[in-house]
Design a protein around this motif. Sequence first.
Motif, PDB file in Angstrom:
ATOM      1  N   ARG A 142     -31.726   8.093 -11.158  1.00 48.96           N
ATOM      2  CA  ARG A 142     -32.084   7.948  -9.741  1.00 48.96           C
ATOM      3  C   ARG A 142     -31.221   8.852  -8.878  1.00 48.96           C
ATOM      4  N   ARG A 143     -29.915   8.842  -9.191  1.00 51.73           N
ATOM      5  CA  ARG A 143     -28.997   9.683  -8.420  1.00 51.73           C
ATOM      6  C   ARG A 143     -29.356  11.154  -8.605  1.00 51.73           C
ATOM      7  N   HIS A 151     -32.363  12.043  -6.620  1.00 51.51           N
ATOM      8  CA  HIS A 151     -32.067  12.133  -5.189  1.00 51.51           C
ATOM      9  C   HIS A 151     -31.305  13.419  -4.879  1.00 51.51           C
ATOM     10  N   LEU A 172     -24.405   2.426  -4.931  1.00 55.74           N
ATOM     11  CA  LEU A 172     -25.161   3.403  -4.148  1.00 55.74           C
ATOM     12  C   LEU A 172     -25.242   4.733  -4.875  1.00 55.74           C
ATOM     13  N   ARG A 178     -28.951   6.364   1.432  1.00 55.38           N
ATOM     14  CA  ARG A 178     -29.685   7.625   1.505  1.00 55.38           C
ATOM     15  C   ARG A 178     -30.522   7.917   0.266  1.00 55.38           C
ATOM     16  N   CYS A 179     -30.131   7.304  -0.872  1.00 56.31           N
ATOM     17  CA  CYS A 179     -30.806   7.649  -2.120  1.00 56.31           C
ATOM     18  C   CYS A 179     -32.296   7.354  -2.018  1.00 56.31           C
ATOM     19  N   LEU A 224     -23.205   8.672   0.936  1.00 56.64           N
ATOM     20  CA  LEU A 224     -24.206   7.814   0.296  1.00 56.64           C
ATOM     21  C   LEU A 224     -24.927   6.936   1.299  1.00 56.64           C
TER      22      LEU A 224
END
Lengths: 307, 406
Positions: free
Chosen positions: A79-80, A83, B70, B99-100, B140
């Motif tokens: 996911r990170r 993003h 996060l 923000r993700c 984040l």
Amino acid sequence: MPAMRPTRLVPISCRQGTACRVLALLAGLLFAGLSGAAPRALVVQNEPHLQHARALVAAALAAGGVEAELVDAPHGNERRNLHMISDGHVHVDMMPVTPARLRLVREGRLRMIPIPLDRGLLGYRINLLLERRRDMLAGVRSAADLRRFNMGQNVGWMDVEVYRGAGIATKEIKDWADGEFALQMEAGLLDLFPLGLEETLTHFLPHFRKKFPQLTIDPHVIIRYPWYRFVWVSPKADADEVYDALSRGFKMLVDSGEFLRIWERYRRVPSPDVLRGRVVIDIDNPFYGPELVPPAWRWLQILPEAP
Amino acid sequence: MTPVPDSPPPRPRRPLFRQFVRQLLAPLLLAFVLATLGTVLIAYQTKQGEEIAERERTLETFARSLVKPLWDCDNATASGILDALAHQPAVLAARLDERCQGQHLLAGAAWDETGEGAGKATVGRLPIVYEDERGREFALGELAVAFHPPSIAAVMLEVLWRYLALFSALFGVLLGGTLLIFRRMISEPLARFQAAIRASAGSGDLAPLEEEMHRHNDELGDVMRAYDELMIKLASVIGQLRDNETVLQEAARRDPLTGLGNRLALEEELTRALARARRSGEPGCVLLLDLNRFKPINDTWGHAAGDNVLQETARRLSEALRASDTIVRLGGDEFVVIMENLQDRENLPGLIAKLGEIIARPQPYGEHGLTVGASIGTACFPADGETSAALLAHADRAMYASKRGR
């Protein structure tokens, strides 16, 4: 996991065929000369099991005419990563194809170069399990037989939906990169933790056993589904040149045979012995099939067969 | 007749001890109230500072705990942390802008639409930043926490009771101690002085008083020494008054013109003489002398000449009579002689004649000679009476009889 120092790369010439080498060299020099600038810093994913992928990306960039200084992207989960790249913090990563990535590509928020970096071996999944339960899959012959076991996967991995689609109970865990799932196996929460065949043999198993020597690989079953690691590029304007260079460069690398040479520098084609005695169980990927890889690059895939 | 007003009711006794307590109580209470309020105020400010620091710590702690979830884009865990944060006693609501996935996570009370928190809550905000192995920072999101407004009443009450109890105990100890000291240093010495003064007044022995003065080389001792000096002065004044009284009494009994006793002295002396006569059985006589031709002298020559005659007559009587006889001037030109122990009354007429002759001798007055005579009446006791009044009345009658027979 220690971060790698930025690596300055120079265009890599073809090693097979003088014409190809000269062509690649000239192309690199041409683009470098046209840009006329110092190597640009590109934030690129870097993890120990992705050395081959990173080397291929660096070579493709060089072949595509971009002189770049690769800066390691920060480590994160899928996911990170997604993003970071779609938001432009990372320029390039080399991750498996997921529905989320495909959706972003469709929406124009991510760019995909469908080069099968793992040559299709990522779809060959081998189970990690506890040494003392090494033979727990001895009687397994089908996906239905696997439903008796609890599988573990990292949070957000697409594999979770693949296994669940096949009716196999799958739990998502947060930490896995150092073999932490062994503790959950000891506790009886998990039975199996499947990972890519080649990367497990080459990297993960020895890495995990440093901390969790009770881990081993299952000798009875290989699970197989369409599952590819591609190159992904940020959708931001500052990555346009990178995307173009990588598209050009990978074509050149494949055409010149440099792709395979670089790959083999880091990875091995699994020995046919790996499949000996193991039942290959095919399950569907509900999100995509083999046709996702362009025809021109499908030949790169390895299809190991039992001897 | 003017009615005599009733005497005012006695003022209630106000012991020093009670006055001291009453006067000490107000300032002491005021001081303690001020001290309590001051301490509570300081404690409140300290508490407020601690609360602010605690809130900052809470914000930082939870912001730190949110970094990993996060970074992993794990909003489920982040929501759990946010819920835990919202359950903190000081927290009203919490909001996380991550923000993700571009989500706004809320927990606790409703967050108002302006994003400024709920109502009058204090809002703390902290960006959540991930720092990777290379020291690069990645934003984040932002954590915003609406804290309950600090309750002054709650904080005040919390510290007030504590300090009130402490100061009440201190107040009690201080008051009790002060009263004990007052009792020991003031009340008890005063009581001892009072006892010593009463003992000295009763027995005349000043030793207890001096002992107390010797024991107290302080203000109380000074007061007692001043009292002692005052008493000495008073004794001197009283002695002087007594002397004066004696002189006055003597003057009241003496005729200032002749130096003889007067009517008052006559009454006393005659009463005493009668008493002595009754005890001893010795008879006595009273002679009443009235000068003849005295008024013309007064009228002719003036009062100075009259006074001169009276003085000369008194002098001659004194010379002629015994020292044990009593001569008084009854008033005007009348004299009385009291003669005691008269064994032989036969000589009395001769004595009376002699006195008449002595008085009748001319008295020089300037270049002139003044002559008066005397009518003398006698009364002997106890034969002619046993009271002064009876004797004088008898002598008076005898004197007038003599005057008529002249």
